[in-house]
Design a protein around this motif. Structure first.
Motif, PDB file in Angstrom:
ATOM      1  N   TYR A 113     -67.539  -4.947  -9.002  1.00  0.00           N
ATOM      2  CA  TYR A 113     -66.499  -4.339  -8.172  1.00  0.00           C
ATOM      3  C   TYR A 113     -65.179  -4.244  -8.935  1.00  0.00           C
ATOM      4  O   TYR A 113     -64.517  -3.193  -8.943  1.00  0.00           O
ATOM      5  CB  TYR A 113     -66.302  -5.150  -6.891  1.00  0.00           C
ATOM      6  CG  TYR A 113     -65.119  -4.684  -6.071  1.00  0.00           C
ATOM      7  CD1 TYR A 113     -65.193  -3.527  -5.301  1.00  0.00           C
ATOM      8  CD2 TYR A 113     -63.917  -5.402  -6.087  1.00  0.00           C
ATOM      9  CE1 TYR A 113     -64.098  -3.090  -4.560  1.00  0.00           C
ATOM     10  CE2 TYR A 113     -62.821  -4.967  -5.350  1.00  0.00           C
ATOM     11  CZ  TYR A 113     -62.914  -3.815  -4.585  1.00  0.00           C
ATOM     12  OH  TYR A 113     -61.830  -3.379  -3.864  1.00  0.00           O
ATOM     13  N   SER A 131     -65.426  -1.691 -11.828  1.00  0.00           N
ATOM     14  CA  SER A 131     -65.522  -0.302 -11.361  1.00  0.00           C
ATOM     15  C   SER A 131     -64.166   0.270 -10.995  1.00  0.00           C
ATOM     16  O   SER A 131     -63.989   1.492 -10.974  1.00  0.00           O
ATOM     17  CB  SER A 131     -66.460  -0.224 -10.147  1.00  0.00           C
ATOM     18  OG  SER A 131     -65.883  -0.839  -9.008  1.00  0.00           O
ATOM     19  N   ASN A 132     -63.206  -0.602 -10.704  1.00  0.00           N
ATOM     20  CA  ASN A 132     -61.859  -0.143 -10.345  1.00  0.00           C
ATOM     21  C   ASN A 132     -60.869  -0.243 -11.501  1.00  0.00           C
ATOM     22  O   ASN A 132     -59.668  -0.071 -11.291  1.00  0.00           O
ATOM     23  CB  ASN A 132     -61.338  -0.963  -9.161  1.00  0.00           C
ATOM     24  CG  ASN A 132     -62.027  -0.616  -7.866  1.00  0.00           C
ATOM     25  OD1 ASN A 132     -61.766   0.412  -7.266  1.00  0.00           O
ATOM     26  ND2 ASN A 132     -62.941  -1.474  -7.435  1.00  0.00           N
ATOM     27  N   TRP A 192     -71.096   0.087  -7.531  1.00  0.00           N
ATOM     28  CA  TRP A 192     -70.107  -0.625  -8.362  1.00  0.00           C
ATOM     29  C   TRP A 192     -70.641  -0.862  -9.768  1.00  0.00           C
ATOM     30  O   TRP A 192     -69.904  -0.706 -10.749  1.00  0.00           O
ATOM     31  CB  TRP A 192     -69.727  -1.953  -7.700  1.00  0.00           C
ATOM     32  CG  TRP A 192     -69.031  -1.784  -6.386  1.00  0.00           C
ATOM     33  CD1 TRP A 192     -68.281  -0.710  -5.982  1.00  0.00           C
ATOM     34  CD2 TRP A 192     -69.022  -2.705  -5.285  1.00  0.00           C
ATOM     35  NE1 TRP A 192     -67.809  -0.903  -4.702  1.00  0.00           N
ATOM     36  CE2 TRP A 192     -68.243  -2.125  -4.246  1.00  0.00           C
ATOM     37  CE3 TRP A 192     -69.594  -3.956  -5.069  1.00  0.00           C
ATOM     38  CZ2 TRP A 192     -68.027  -2.764  -3.031  1.00  0.00           C
ATOM     39  CZ3 TRP A 192     -69.370  -4.602  -3.850  1.00  0.00           C
ATOM     40  CH2 TRP A 192     -68.597  -4.006  -2.840  1.00  0.00           C
ATOM     41  N   THR A 240     -56.088   9.952  -6.269  1.00  0.00           N
ATOM     42  CA  THR A 240     -56.012   8.489  -6.202  1.00  0.00           C
ATOM     43  C   THR A 240     -55.705   8.028  -4.778  1.00  0.00           C
ATOM     44  O   THR A 240     -56.172   6.964  -4.351  1.00  0.00           O
ATOM     45  CB  THR A 240     -54.943   7.947  -7.169  1.00  0.00           C
ATOM     46  OG1 THR A 240     -53.719   8.675  -6.982  1.00  0.00           O
ATOM     47  CG2 THR A 240     -55.375   8.093  -8.604  1.00  0.00           C
ATOM     48  N   TYR A 244     -65.803  10.277 -10.404  1.00  0.00           N
ATOM     49  CA  TYR A 244     -65.733   8.889  -9.917  1.00  0.00           C
ATOM     50  C   TYR A 244     -65.594   8.862  -8.398  1.00  0.00           C
ATOM     51  O   TYR A 244     -66.231   8.054  -7.705  1.00  0.00           O
ATOM     52  CB  TYR A 244     -64.539   8.210 -10.585  1.00  0.00           C
ATOM     53  CG  TYR A 244     -64.163   6.852 -10.053  1.00  0.00           C
ATOM     54  CD1 TYR A 244     -64.911   5.731 -10.373  1.00  0.00           C
ATOM     55  CD2 TYR A 244     -63.029   6.688  -9.256  1.00  0.00           C
ATOM     56  CE1 TYR A 244     -64.554   4.472  -9.904  1.00  0.00           C
ATOM     57  CE2 TYR A 244     -62.667   5.439  -8.788  1.00  0.00           C
ATOM     58  CZ  TYR A 244     -63.427   4.334  -9.116  1.00  0.00           C
ATOM     59  OH  TYR A 244     -63.073   3.096  -8.652  1.00  0.00           O
TER      60      TYR A 244
END
Length: 687
Positions: free
Chosen positions: A365, A368-369, A553, A513, A571
């Motif tokens: 997680y 992935s960010n 993720w 975003t 994404y």
């Protein structure tokens, strides 16, 4: 529902005729659907750059420069000849070069070096060209013919034109490979040589109807055009297969084919609908995006799956009843082995796999960010393509460059002069073409032709064209956009308008975003609610959604560990696509486990469930994997390619988690899942 299905099977010929007519109409309508290849067109209508572009089109005939043409090994007179030829190309509205900024009739050594080398360096001439949107393909083709293969061209207009022509050919190639692979998979996983053809006919009909009905949108994006049909095929494949298998099961108990089909429809409705609805909702989450590429793709995909569901419940029963004799005549032995041994192997490793799964959740997680992103279209074509090569050549000589266009209210030349001076003081600004800059230059204003003046002054606005030595996107570009806006704000408050490729990319970055958290949360919440209603359990939706989300993720964390920037659009989209497309596998696994658990203990139920569902899950999952990887490795459009890799890799990861981790989770959470269900058979032995 039973009466409705009985009516369908009794009017099977009518249903087939109706769908055939709709198919023919939609086949013709599909050719009328326009495809848009410009990402910036999908910015919200209220974004500053979009408002600026619309106003600019109202005030000025010429648009924003959208191409850079470099001619190598030329003298000044030869460069001027090329400029005249470029201006004569149909679709080219403006060509800017050194002679538009300074006098070229003085020794070059007397000119400002930065200004000179913006347009002419080492005997290479760089022209900034504006090409009409509606004539990009023809104009780019004519320019390539004019300058030849030895010279270079780049820019958003060039990128869009190449995407338009090449992507169509690539998608046709991908579609052919996909259909052939699906045919092979169906032959391996079915018991009749005719069954794959029946399934493909139903899928093809649904896809053509969806493509034709896309006309209601007026136009679709290149992402939707490229991925829509093959994704619809991949996620809808198992609906028809499941109905066929149910029909065969019911025929063994009831020799009356119409009654068997009615029973098969009644038994399969709940499973197919719950699977289809989660997929539709996953795609519909994209509609919540401000960035309009999301709604474009989401609506088309959701509509496609809905049409596939209608086709399965209305057309396929009728078509199967008309062709079942062919199914019987073309029976063959099962080509795949039973998966009983596989079930036993998975049972032995599933608890260790659950442990690994739990360990990976948080790191996946977080990683992935933490990726680096591309937001616009400037990196869509790699260095192995001609456009990528041309871009590299131009940047090696003149560096990375962009053009911003700033509009301010006309009339106050003193304020315009101050604004121009402060903008010129920015180190990234290499030159400015404007009314006040030309009026203050060595060339008297009366020498300026009417065409040049019309590009700089309108009834209401004065226009400044800024050449800047920053790329279309990145920290430097975004910082410069903010600086230019701050300076313009200081002199003209909220009455200025700024546009350009980098400006649009900045607005795109801010838009997408802001969309991320909203889209993901809504997709998860919607799928969770559907699972909650269909499974009537709180624990199961949590287990299923967490399983697929972890696969997502892990999928998105891989670029982080590989230090590879990713397209933020891919994404953003893949989260909804992977969730909607692969949560079906988890639903199928869970439903069959609950059925088996009614008659056996949980250990035996796990083994039997894996044996029962592996073929079905692998059939759908392998198709989605191959579809994604074909898109990833065949297309030269890196945004589409990256989306394809995400889809293919995501399908593999979802398969691994569903086949190896989910059985262990069902085993561990069995008391919560089965506690209210009546066990029909006395459990033998310890669980």
């Amino acid at each position: 529902m039973k009466k409705f299905y009985m009516s369908l099977v009794n009017h099977r010929k009518t249903m087939v005729m109706i769908f055939t007519m709709v198919f023919v109409v939609c086949l013709l309508l599909g050719n009328l659907v326009k495809v848009n290849y410009d990402i910036n067109d999908y910015l919200p209508e209220s974004s500053p750059s979009t408002v600026s572009l619309e106003l600019m089109q109202e005030e000025f005939d010429g648009g924003i420069p959208n191409a850079r043409i470099m001619i190598s090994d030329v003298t000044i007179p030869e460069a001027l000849e090329y400029k005249e030829k470029l201006e004569a190309v149909d679709g080219v509205t403006a060509v800017t070069w050194l002679d538009d900024v300074v006098s070229i009739f003085v020794p070059l050594s007397t000119l400002d070096t930065d200004t000179l080398e913006t347009y002419y360096k080492d005997n290479n001439a760089l022209f900034t060209v504006t090409i009409e949107e509606d004539r990009r393909i023809e104009a780019v083709s004519s320019i390539r013919e004019l300058i030849g293969e030895d010279n270079a061209m780049t820019g958003s207009a060039v990128s869009t034109a190449i995407s338009t022509t090449e992507t169509v050919l690539e998608i046709n190639k991908i579609s052919i490979f996909t259909v052939l692979f699906v045919l092979v998979v169906l032959v391996m996983t079915t018991n009749s040589w005719m069954e794959p053809l029946i399934v493909l006919i139903g899928l093809g009909l649904a896809i053509v109807i969806n493509n034709g009905t896309n006309l209601i949108f007026g136009e679709i994006s290149f992402v939707t055009n490229a991925a829509g049909s093959i994704l619809q095929l991949a996620v809808s494949l198992d609906y028809s297969v499941f109905l066929l298998h149910r029909f065969e099961e019911c025929r063994q108990e009831n020799p009356d084919v119409k009654a068997a089909m009615t029973e098969a429809l009644c038994k399969s409705t709940s499973s197919i609908l719950s699977s289809g609805l989660t997929t539709v909702i996953g795609f519909l989450a994209l509609v919540l995006m401000q960035f309009r590429l999301g709604p474009d793709l989401g609506l088309a995909l959701a509509k496609g799956v809905a049409i596939s569901l209608i086709t399965v419940f209305v057309f396929m029963p009728s078509f199967i009843l008309l062709t079942y004799k062919w199914l019987d005549k073309t029976r063959h032995k099962e080509l795949l082995p039973k998966f009983d041994l596989f079930g036993k192997i998975v049972k032995k490793v599933t608890i260790p796999m659950v442990c690994i799964f739990v360990i990976l959740i948080i790191p996946a997680y977080l990683a992935s960010n933490a990726n680096d992103y591309y937001y616009g279209s400037s990196n869509i074509f790699g260095s192995e393509t001609q456009l990528g090569s041309d871009t590299a050549v131009i940047e090696s000589v003149f560096g990375k460059s962009d053009t911003y266009v700033l509009m301010v209210p006309v009339g106050d030349t003193a304020t315009e002069t101050e604004l121009s001076q402060e903008l010129n003081s920015l180190p990234q600004v290499t030159s400015i073409i404007s009314y006040v800059d030309l009026a203050g230059a060595e060339i008297p204003l009366e020498y300026l032709d009417e065409n040049t003046l019309s590009q700089l002054i309108s009834k209401n606005y004065s226009r400044m064209v800024l050449s800047v030595d920053v790329p279309y996107e990145g920290e430097d570009a975004f910082s410069l956009v903010e600086q230019v806006r701050d300076i313009a704000q200081k002199y003209y408050s909220d009455t200025y308008y700024l546009a350009g490729e980098g400006v649009s990319t900045y607005d795109l970055m801010e838009t997408v975003t802001n969309d991320m958290v909203k889209v993901n949360l809504m997709a998860i919440a919607a799928v969770f609610i559907v699972l909650l209603l269909s499974l009537r359990s709180i624990s199961l939706p949590i287990v299923l959604v967490l399983s697929i989300e972890t696969a997502i993720w892990i999928n998105l964390s891989i670029p982080y560990f590989m230090d590879t920037p990713i397209f933020y659009i891919a994404y953003l989209i893949i989260s909804s696509i992977q969730l909607g497309a692969t949560v079906d596998y988890a639903i199928l696994m869970t439903d069959r486990y609950k059925e088996n658990r009614e008659m056996m203990n949980k250990k035996a139920a796990v083994i039997q469930t894996i044996s029962d569902v592996t073929v079905s899950i692998l059939t759908s999952g392998s198709v989605l994997t191959v579809v994604g990887l074909l898109l990833g490795y065949i297309t030269t459009n890196q945004l589409l390619g990256q989306l394809g890799i995400f889809i293919g890799r995501g399908a593999i990861l979802s398969l691994i988690i569903v086949l190896f981790v989910l059985p262990g989770l069902l085993y561990l959470f069995d008391p919560l899942i089965i506690r209210k269900r009546k066990i029909k058979q006395i459990q033998m032995g310890a669980d």
